[in-house]
Design a protein around this motif. Structure first.
Motif, PDB file in Angstrom:
ATOM      1  N   ARG A 159       1.042  -0.793  -0.301  1.00 26.98           N
ATOM      2  CA  ARG A 159       0.305   0.126   0.316  1.00 26.98           C
ATOM      3  C   ARG A 159       0.708   0.976  -0.135  1.00 26.98           C
ATOM      4  O   ARG A 159       0.748   2.394  -0.910  1.00 26.98           O
ATOM      5  CB  ARG A 159      -0.964   0.013   1.426  1.00 26.98           C
ATOM      6  N   GLN A 160       1.562   1.657   1.040  1.00 27.20           N
ATOM      7  CA  GLN A 160       2.628   2.345   0.698  1.00 27.20           C
ATOM      8  C   GLN A 160       3.582   2.248  -0.469  1.00 27.20           C
ATOM      9  O   GLN A 160       3.810   4.403  -0.602  1.00 27.20           O
ATOM     10  CB  GLN A 160       4.094   2.156   2.026  1.00 27.20           C
ATOM     11  N   SER A 161       4.052   1.456  -1.115  1.00 29.07           N
ATOM     12  CA  SER A 161       4.629   1.636  -1.653  1.00 29.07           C
ATOM     13  C   SER A 161       3.994   2.581  -3.292  1.00 29.07           C
ATOM     14  O   SER A 161       4.612   2.930  -4.005  1.00 29.07           O
ATOM     15  CB  SER A 161       5.666   0.309  -2.366  1.00 29.07           C
ATOM     16  N   TYR A 162       2.469   1.881  -3.295  1.00 24.05           N
ATOM     17  CA  TYR A 162       2.044   2.258  -4.856  1.00 24.05           C
ATOM     18  C   TYR A 162       1.127   3.435  -4.143  1.00 24.05           C
ATOM     19  O   TYR A 162      -0.167   4.030  -4.833  1.00 24.05           O
ATOM     20  CB  TYR A 162       1.492   0.937  -4.551  1.00 24.05           C
ATOM     21  N   GLY A 163       0.528   3.540  -2.557  1.00 26.21           N
ATOM     22  CA  GLY A 163      -0.296   4.812  -2.351  1.00 26.21           C
ATOM     23  C   GLY A 163      -1.113   5.090  -2.561  1.00 26.21           C
ATOM     24  O   GLY A 163      -2.031   5.297  -2.995  1.00 26.21           O
ATOM     25  N   LEU A 164      -1.861   3.755  -2.313  1.00 30.09           N
ATOM     26  CA  LEU A 164      -3.178   3.151  -2.730  1.00 30.09           C
ATOM     27  C   LEU A 164      -4.236   3.986  -1.619  1.00 30.09           C
ATOM     28  O   LEU A 164      -3.885   3.921  -0.092  1.00 30.09           O
ATOM     29  CB  LEU A 164      -3.127   1.377  -2.459  1.00 30.09           C
ATOM     30  N   GLN A 165      -4.570   4.511  -2.250  1.00 30.55           N
ATOM     31  CA  GLN A 165      -5.974   5.229  -0.778  1.00 30.55           C
ATOM     32  C   GLN A 165      -7.473   3.834  -0.818  1.00 30.55           C
ATOM     33  O   GLN A 165      -7.343   4.282   0.173  1.00 30.55           O
ATOM     34  CB  GLN A 165      -6.338   7.109  -1.209  1.00 30.55           C
ATOM     35  N   GLU A 166      -7.384   3.367  -1.884  1.00 32.73           N
ATOM     36  CA  GLU A 166      -9.066   2.831  -1.308  1.00 32.73           C
ATOM     37  C   GLU A 166      -8.114   1.420  -2.380  1.00 32.73           C
ATOM     38  O   GLU A 166      -7.653   1.786  -2.950  1.00 32.73           O
ATOM     39  CB  GLU A 166      -9.947   3.050  -2.250  1.00 32.73           C
ATOM     40  N   GLY A 167      -9.214   0.209  -1.882  1.00 38.17           N
ATOM     41  CA  GLY A 167      -8.696  -1.353  -2.305  1.00 38.17           C
ATOM     42  C   GLY A 167      -9.043  -1.940  -2.000  1.00 38.17           C
ATOM     43  O   GLY A 167     -10.147  -1.866  -0.750  1.00 38.17           O
TER      44      GLY A 167
END
Length: 231
Positions: A159-167
């Motif tokens: 999540r941090q590596s790809y900057g995911l806000q929603e998933g």
């Protein structure tokens, strides 16, 4: 409008791949090796291993070989991973029905797809290559990829590596649901997988009884405004 990054993170064993089809061959060869080394005299514990599919491998080997040295358990895991990859490459395993078509459909819709697995990188890669699924995934987080000790940590790093806000986290074991919840993702519990008890998936937001239904679930769980800006 600020574009928010979203993603669908999938487990491998019991979610995409029918692991029980490939395990007996690899596990049998592993314990044959242990017998030749003078480290095992009993039957191969295949049935017990099946109850632990999806757990981190160090936990599996500690449970199956509690009286062995850690150095022996590490070598057993090394041998097992080699045999497992060869079994996958021989075509002894199988995907669940609908997996290639569903992944292709999500990929065409530009839904970012990832894998988070307790399986080794070599094992997961062997499955993806054997079944020609690698192009559908942006990245794969598996054992040995990073310093994560749990599925929750794998997903947090991803999540941090790809900057995911929603998933959405899709998996068949309690650790998958936990990883999704602790990272603020929606969770999908695969009821066709290897959960030993239905209560293991009781906290999942949505149950999934067949993989074919995943696109509908993704459409329902990901906000519509995000669905128009996946990139």
């Amino acid at each position: 409008m600020v574009v928010q990054r979203v993603g669908v993170i999938l487990n491998m064993d019991g979610t995409l791949f029918q692991t029980h089809r490939v395990l007996p061959d690899a596990l049998g060869k592993t314990f044959d090796w242990l017998r030749r080394e003078g480290e095992w005299i009993d039957e191969t514990p295949t049935r017990r291993f099946f109850t632990m599919i999806g757990a981190p491998m160090d936990e599996v080997w500690r449970a199956l070989l509690p009286d062995h040295k850690e150095s022996v358990r590490q070598e057993v895991d090394h041998q097992f991973q080699q045999f497992l990859c060869r079994s996958v490459e021989k075509g002894l395993g199988a995907l669940y029905p609908g997996v290639p078509d569903v992944l292709h459909a999500l990929w065409q819709q530009q839904v970012p797809l990832f894998i988070a697995s307790h399986g080794s990188c070599s094992y997961v890669d062997a499955i993806l290559r054997k079944h020609q699924l690698l192009p559908y995934f942006e990245d794969v987080y598996a054992a040995g990829r990073d310093d994560a000790l749990s599925k929750t940590e794998h997903v947090a790093n991803l999540r941090q590596s790809y900057g995911l806000q929603e998933g959405i986290l899709v998996g068949d074991r309690g650790c998958d649901v936990e990883a999704g919840l602790l990272n603020g993702f929606a969770t999908v519990g695969c009821r066709y997988g290897y959960a030993n008890d239905p209560l293991e998936l009781v906290e999942a937001d949505v149950p999934l009884f067949r993989f074919w239904d995943l696109p509908e679930v993704v459409q329902r769980l990901l906000p519509a405004e995000l669905g128009r800006s996946y990139g």
